[in-house]
Design an enzyme around this catalytic site. Structure first.
Site, PDB file in Angstrom:
ATOM      1  NE  ARG A  48      38.412  -8.118 -19.967  1.00  0.00           N
ATOM      2  CZ  ARG A  48      38.167  -9.251 -19.063  1.00  0.00           C
ATOM      3  NH1 ARG A  48      39.031  -9.737 -18.390  1.00  0.00           N
ATOM      4  NH2 ARG A  48      36.825  -9.299 -18.902  1.00  0.00           N
ATOM      5  CG  ASP A  59      32.903 -13.013 -17.364  1.00  0.00           C
ATOM      6  OD1 ASP A  59      33.045 -14.298 -17.040  1.00  0.00           O
ATOM      7  OD2 ASP A  59      33.641 -12.130 -17.480  1.00  0.00           O
TER       8      ASP A  59
END
Length: 532
Positions: A165, A446
């Protein structure tokens, strides 16, 4: 010390070490410079277009499906195809590109590891470069890690499929400049991962696969399609060699899923329900709309009407086009306490059962300890099948813009507000200290979950909302709670950890971004200024 690269317009803001040079070889820099020179101007226009769209929404226009692209939505077309090693993605694990994490994730009982340069990585220069080295070694099968106690971690046979990613369009890589500006972080991540690994990945029977985050429009997806096609042509690879899964984690993008799939149809294999970022985007996009203010973060669950509509529309849209519909993140962490762990696994199982029953082809976990539980859910639903592409949800009534925007019921509580403050401060402290993936109160936090925490409070203040006990949410109340919760954090983490950390800096940043009149788009942008 800045260093101009001979033959390119790229300038590095520091000298390159021997370790840096493993990744930033002359040939890799040359390829990166080509991408930056060719695609940065258009990327800057795309970011400007985001601001224009947001200004319109701020003035009262609600997001909607695009009338001009109805022919794409109504057309009978499918994506180019899905490689053999990506056809079964029933469980995917995500995590930062740290060496031990990469090995453990690839060895977990999962089909795919999404190695993250984005929301679970605080992108200090050393971490970004080390991440590229770690992925290169993983692709080559040479990765190993020895901890302080002498325990050796190595890859098992038949590891999970690797997907990288890259950073979102808005995130810069400040250590590399082009014409006096920081280059796009996503191009940096893409160029180096592709350049160093595409040959070996193809030799392994896999390919250069990517996750694309934070997309807000089909034009942004088309931009990535051009990056991929240019790269394939430059390296004489067949069209469609590079494959991407794109996260639908912004409110504007949910209205453009057909168009996104269409404009990336040579390269895309699926869309993913990035649920935490999606909730954050709902708050941020509708920040001026007083009737769309969300309740406590804990009560915004996937069974709420606006999130259920999002999940079902994503499945229906993807499967009609032959693309995968990936489910969202289970952020829970297994507990050493047996009773608590049983509760965690029950919650995760119920969440994943809902996704599997809805027709998702697979889902995400943040911790290897959840993999077996989630794998069992999808194994039971899938049986002998690799995916659920045949689940077309044709019986569903058409999902409307009103359903996707429906206000969410629930309370705003003092306990919820205080929890938001503690989570956000602790996450920001970890992030500016170089750690982007942090266990806090039994959840793997996160950037997305911290974003929900701080934007919720900003929105409550902005619209003069009251808590369920009648307290008006004001800047003064927030500052009072922030001071009080800092003492709670100090007690929880201990005096030594608190004094050695960057909690005061984190609290100052939290205070600034929560009380200023204009909502900051991403806390990682001011956070990046505090990162090496």
């Amino acid at each position: 010390m800045t260093q101009q690269m001979v033959g390119t317009e790229l300038t590095f803001t520091q000298g390159l070490s021997v370790s840096d040079r493993q990744i930033l070889s002359d040939e890799a820099i040359e390829f990166l410079a080509e991408l930056v020179g060719k695609f940065t101007p258009q990327r800057n226009k795309l970011l400007a277009a985001r601001a224009d769209v947001q200004a319109e929404i701020d003035r009262g226009v609600l997001p909607d499906f695009i009338s001009e692209t109805a022919s794409i939505r109504d057309g009978d077309w499918t994506i180019r195809g899905i490689p053999a090693d990506l056809r079964d993605r029933r469980v995917e694990i995500t995590g930062p590109v740290e060496r031990k994490m990469v090995i453990n994730a690839l060895n977990a009982n999962v089909k795919v590891f999404m190695a993250d340069f984005e929301d679970s990585l605080a992108p200090s220069w050393d971490k970004v470069i080390d991440g590229q080295i770690n992925l290169r070694d993983a692709v080559n099968g040479t990765i190993s890690y020895t901890n302080e106690a002498g325990k050796i971690y190595q890859l098992k046979p038949d590891p999970a499929v690797l997907i990288a990613r890259v950073r979102g369009l808005h995130l810069p890589e400040k250590h590399v400049q082009w014409r006096g500006e920081a280059i796009p972080g996503g191009l940096f991540d893409f160029a180096l991962y592709f350049f160093h690994n595409y040959r070996q990945l193809l030799a392994n029977g896999s390919g250069p696969y990517f996750y694309l985050p934070k997309t807000q429009s089909w034009q942004e997806a088309a931009w990535w399609g051009e990056v991929f096609s240019f790269t394939e042509d430059r390296f004489e690879l067949p069209r469609g060699t590079i494959k991407a899964t794109l996260l639908i984690e912004t409110l504007p993008a949910v209205f453009q899923m057909d168009e996104i799939l269409y404009h990336l149809r040579d390269h895309i294999v699926g869309l993913n329900c990035g649920r935490w970022d999606y909730i954050f985007s709902y708050i941020k996009t509708l920040k001026n709309h007083a009737d769309r203010v969300l309740p406590d973060r804990q009560s915004v669950t996937m069974d709420k009407p606006f999130l259920s509509a999002y999940s079902r529309l994503l499945i229906k849209t993807c499967h009609r086009r032959g693309a995968f519909a990936m489910g969202g993140m289970a952020a829970f962490i297994p507990s050493k306490d047996a009773e608590k762990n049983a509760w965690v696994l029950d919650k995760v199982q119920a969440d994943k059962q809902l996704e599997a029953d809805n027709g998702h082809d697979g889902t995400w976990v943040a911790h290897p300890g959840l993999a077996d539980t989630v794998m069992a859910v999808f194994d039971q639903v899938l049986g002998q099948r690799h995916n659920q592409l045949e689940v077309l949800r044709e019986q569903d009534t058409p999902i409307t813009a009103a359903q996707l925007l429906e206000p969410c019921e629930g309370e705003r509580t003092e306990a919820g507000m205080r929890a938001n403050i503690r989570v956000a401060v602790q996450y920001i402290e970890a992030w500016i200290s170089g750690n982007g993936c942090v266990p806090i109160y039994g959840l793997m936090e996160d950037a997305a979950t911290a974003e929900i925490s701080r934007t919720s409070i900003w929105q409550w203040i902005h619209h003069e909302k009251s808590l369920s006990d009648g307290q008006l949410v004001t800047k003064a109340l927030f500052r009072q709670m922030l001071n009080e919760e800092m003492q709670v954090i100090r007690k929880e983490v201990g005096e030594a950890r608190f004094n050695a950390g960057r909690f005061e800096e984190a609290a100052r940043l939290m205070e600034r971004i929560t009380t200023q009149d204009e909502l900051i788009d991403f806390l990682t942008l001011p956070g990046y200024e505090l990162l090496a």
